[in-house]
Design an enzyme around this catalytic site. Structure first.
Site, short mmCIF file in Angstrom:
data_model
loop_
_atom_site.label_atom_id
_atom_site.label_comp_id
_atom_site.label_asym_id
_atom_site.label_seq_id
_atom_site.Cartn_x
_atom_site.Cartn_y
_atom_site.Cartn_z
CG ASP A 114 -23.34 -1.93 -69.74
OD1 ASP A 114 -23.67 -0.73 -69.74
OD2 ASP A 114 -23.17 -2.53 -68.78
CG ASP A 146 -30.03 -1.06 -65.46
OD1 ASP A 146 -29.22 -0.97 -64.62
OD2 ASP A 146 -29.79 -0.93 -66.66
CE LYS A 172 -24.77 5.45 -68.80
NZ LYS A 172 -24.58 4.07 -68.86
CD GLU A 176 -27.41 1.72 -69.57
OE1 GLU A 176 -26.54 2.42 -70.20
OE2 GLU A 176 -27.99 1.88 -68.70
#
Length: 614
Positions: free
Chosen positions: A14, A208, A75, A180
Site C-alpha cells: 500500500d 477510504d 503521491k 485501494e
C-alpha cells in the site's frame, strides 16, 4: 502469472500519501511486516542530509530542521502535470521546491552534497517502494521481486502508469495494480466470510479516507465463503485527505499568530514545518479528546506560540471537506443504482476515518447503521494487496484460488469533437472487459482526414481531461460535411488495455490505436537510467551506513580507553595516552568527510598506543 524469484513470495504494498505498508502471505495467513523500528507502517517520506539519504521514520523525524530537503506527498504529484491547479496550490504549501520540467512535468529540487538535484515524483515514490521491498526481504529472508501495488480507485491512467513505473525503478516486477478500496474489501472478505445459505450476495461500501486521497467503492460480494468481488461503482478525489485537514489547521494558526503578534510567519519554512507537525499531532489527539493545545517555544522571531484547539473548531474549519466526502459517496451510490437500505456493510479504511465527525456523518447517512471498524484502517489495503499477490503467484490455498475480481473503469473514456468538446464513449463505472461504439460525422465539407484524440476524465472540455493517445484515419471520399460516418469503437480487455478503432462506414477503411502500458509510461531508457540512479543511491546509503558505524566504533574506542586509564598512576605513558585520546577526539571533529578506511586506521592507531599498557 508465475513468480520470478527463487521461491520468494509476492508481496502486497500500500503506497500511501503519508504512510506505506507492506504485507505477505506466510504460514497460511497474511502477515503485516514491521519495519526496522518495529512499526507496521512507514512514513512515505524521503530526506537528503549533508552526506546521506534517509527514507521513512528517519526522514520524518528530521523534517522540522531540514524542511527544504525533506520530501513528502509525492503521491500528490505522481502522474500530474506541473500546470495542474492542484500542483500549483500544493506548491505554495510545501517547504521543498517544485519546478517545471520537460513536457509540463513537475520536478522536485533538493540540495544534496552541495549540489541541486532534481527528481520526478516517480523517483521519490520508487525510493519509498524500495524501502518497503527491503523491509519485506528482511522479514522473509530472501530477495523479493514480485509485488501487487495499490492505487486510489480514482487515479487516472497517467497516475496509475507513473506508479507502476515507480515500482519498476525500485526493482520490483509489478504483477498487478489494484484499487485501494477493492483491496480493503478483499481483506474484509477474508476476515468476515459469509455462507451461501445466509444470503446470496452482500453489498459493501468501502469508505477510504487517507492522508492525501479519498475513495469510495461499492462492491457486491457474491455467494460463497470467499469468492467473487464485483465492483459496482467507484468515486473519489485524488486530492483530499488528512494533509488537507492539517493545512486548514496550519492556516488557522498562522492567522491567529498574525492577529496576536502582527507578524507573518509563512516565509519561515522551519517555523511552518514545526507548526505542521504540531497540528498533525493535535488532529490525532482530537479524535479521542474534545480539546487539546498547540504549544511551540520560539516559533518565529523568538515568540512562543500557544493556543487551545477544540474538536468543534477542527470540525468547523474542515466541514467543507467532510461534506465533499458525503456528496461523493451519494453520487457513487447513484452510479451503482443502489439505495442506502440495500447496503449491508460500511467499511472504514484510511487513518482519517478515525475522525469522529466523519463517522457521525456516515452513520447519519445510513440511518444510524453500525460502521464496520474491525479492520485496521492503516493496514487493510496492504492486507488485500497481499492476498491478490498470493493468488497471482500461484498460491494453492482455497481462499486465494477462489478469489475473482470484477472491476469497472473509474473514469469516462471518449474522444475530442468539434469545439474541443469531450464526447464520452464509455462512461465511468462501466464493467470491464467491454466493447462499445459511437457514430461520428465529418465536420467540414470535403474533409479527407479525421484526427482521433482519445481522452480520459469527467470534464466537458476535452483538454481539461487526460490525453491517452491520438491517431488519424485518412482517405475519406470528398462529400459535404455530416454526410460521411465514422464509427469509433472502444474496447477494454480484462487487463485494462484499451483499443480504439475508427472505421469509415462507406469505404470500410480502418485504423486503430492500442493504449497499453508502453504508450503511457516513461521511456525504457529513462526507466533504465532511474534504475541505475536508484542503485547508486542504495550504494551511497550503504557506504554512509558503514561510515557512521566506523565513526561510532572509533568514539566507542575513545570512551573505552578513557575508562581504562582512569585508575592508572601518573606516568609518561599516561601522558602519551591522554594526548593520543585528545588528538583523536579533535581529529573526529575536523574530519567528518573522512573515508571508512581513514576512520578505521585512526581506531587501530589509538588502540596500538593505548593497549600496550594492558
Amino acid at each position: 502469472m508465475g513468480k520470478t524469484g527463487d521461491d520468494a513470495p509476492a508481496i502486497g504494498i500500500d503506497l500511501g500519501t503519508t504512510y506505506s505498508c507492506v504485507a505477505v502471505w506466510k504460514n497460511d495467513r497474511i502477515e503485516i511486516i514491521p519495519n526496522a523500528q518495529g512499526y507496521r507502517t512507514t512514513p512515505s517520506c524521503v530526506a537528503f542530509v549533508d552526506a546521506a539519504r534517509l527514507i521513512g521514520d528517519g526522514a520524518k523525524n528530521q523534517a522540522t530542521i531540514n524542511p527544504a530537503n525533506t520530501i513528502f506527498d509525492a503521491k500528490r504529484l505522481i502522474g500530474r502535470r506541473f500546470s495542474d491547479s492542484k500542483v500549483q496550490e500544493d506548491k505554495k504549501l510545501w517547504p521543498f521546491k517544485v519546478i517545471e520540467g520537460p513536457s509540463d512535468t513537475p520536478k522536485i529540487v533538493v540540495s544534496y552534497k552541495g549540489k541541486a538535484k532534481e527528481f520526478l515524483a516517480e523517483e521519490i515514490s520508487s525510493m519509498v517502494l524500495g524501502r518497503m521491498k527491503e523491509i519485506a526481504e528482511s522479514y522473509v529472508g530472501k530477495p523479493v521481486k514480485d509485488a501487487v501495488i495499490t492505487v486510489p480507485a480514482y487515479f487516472n491512467d497517467p497516475q496509475r502508469q507513473a506508479t507502476k513505473d515507480a515500482g519498476t525503478i525500485a526493482g520490483l516486477n509489478v504483477i498487478s495494480m489494484i484499487n485501494e478500496p477493492t483491496a480493503a474489501a478483499i481483506a474484509y472478505g477474508l476476515e468476515e466470510p459469509f455462507k451461501m445459505k445466509e444470503k446470496k450476495k452482500k453489498n459493501v461500501v468501502v469508505f477510504d479516507l487517507g492522508g492525501g486521497t479519498f475513495d469510495v467503492s461499492i462492491l457486491t460480494m457474491v455467494e460463497g465463503e470467499f469468492g467473487t468481488f464485483e465492483v459496482k461503482a467507484v468515486a473519489g478525489d485524488t486530492h483530499l485527505g488528512g494533509e488537507d485537514f492539517d493545512n486548514r489547521m496550519v492556516d488557522h494558526c498562522v492567522k491567529e499568530f498574525k492577529r496576536k503578534w502582527k507578524k507573518d510567519l509563512t516565509p519561515n519554512k522551519k517555523a511552518l514545518g514545526r507548526l505542521r507537525c504540531a497540528c498533525e499531532k493535535a488532529k490525532r489527539i482530537l479524535s479521542s479528546d474534545t480539546l487539546t493545545s498547540i504549544e511551540l517555544d520560539c516559533l518565529h522571531e523568538g515568540i512562543d506560540f500557544s493556543m487551545k484547539f477544540s474538536r468543534a473548531k477542527f470540525e468547523d474549519i474542515n466541514m467543507e471537506y467532510f461534506d465533499r466526502c458525503i456528496k461523493t459517496l451519494e453520487a457513487c451510490l447513484s452510479d451503482a443504482k443502489m439505495k442506502k437500505p440495500e447496503v449491508n456493510e460500511v467499511i472504514l479504511v484510511g487513518g482519517s476515518t478515525r475522525i469522529p465527525k466523519v463517522q457521525c456523518m456516515l452513520q447519519k447517512l445510513f440511518y444510524q447503521k453500525e460502521l464496520y471498524k474491525s479492520l485496521n484502517p492503516d493496514e487493510a489495503v496492504a492486507y488485500g494487496a497481499a492476498v491478490m499477490a498470493a493468488k497471482l503467484s500461484g498460491n494453492s490455498d482455497k481462499r486465494c484460488r477462489d478469489l475473482v475480481l470484477l472491476d469497472v473503469t473509474p473514469l469516462s473514456l471518449g474522444i475530442e469533437v468539434r469545439g474541443k468538446s469531450f464526447s464520452i464513449v464509455i462512461p465511468r463505472n462501466t464493467p470491464i472487459p467491454m466493447k462499445k461504439s459511437k457514430n461520428y460525422f465529418t465536420s467540414r465539407d470535403n474533409q479527407t482526414c479525421i484526427d482521433i484524440m482519445v481522452y480520459q476524465g469527467e470534464r466537458a472540455k476535452s483538454t481539461d481531461n487526460h490525453l491517452l493517445g491520438k491517431f488519424s484515419i485518412s482517405g475519406i471520399p470528398p462529400a459535404p460535411k455530416r454526410v460521411v460516418t465514422c464509427i469509433v469503437y472502444f474496447e477494454i480487455d480484462a487487463s485494462g488495455i484499451l483499443t480504439v478503432t475508427a472505421e469509415i462506414l462507406s469505404t470500410g477503411k480502418m485504423n486503430k490505436l492500442m493504449i497499453t502500458n508502453e504508450n503511457r509510461s516513461l521511456s525504457k531508457e529513462k526507466i533504465e537510467k532511474m534504475v541505475k540512479d536508484a542503485e547508486d543511491y542504495k550504494h551511497e546509503d550503504q557506504e554512509y551506513k558503514k561510515k557512521v558505524e566506523a565513526f561510532n566504533a572509533l568514539e566507542d574506542c575513545i570512551y573505552d580507553m578513557k575508562n581504562k586509564i582512569m585508575n592508572m598512576g601518573y606516568s609518561e605513558r599516561l601522558k602519551i595516552m591522554e594526548r593520543t585520546i585528545a588528538d583523536t577526539t579533535k581529529w573526529i571533529e575536523h574530519h567528518e568527510d573522512a573515508s571508512v578506511d581513514e576512520v578505521q586506521a585512526m581506531k587501530e592507531y589509538l588502540e596500538s598506543i593505548c593497549m600496550q599498557e594492558f
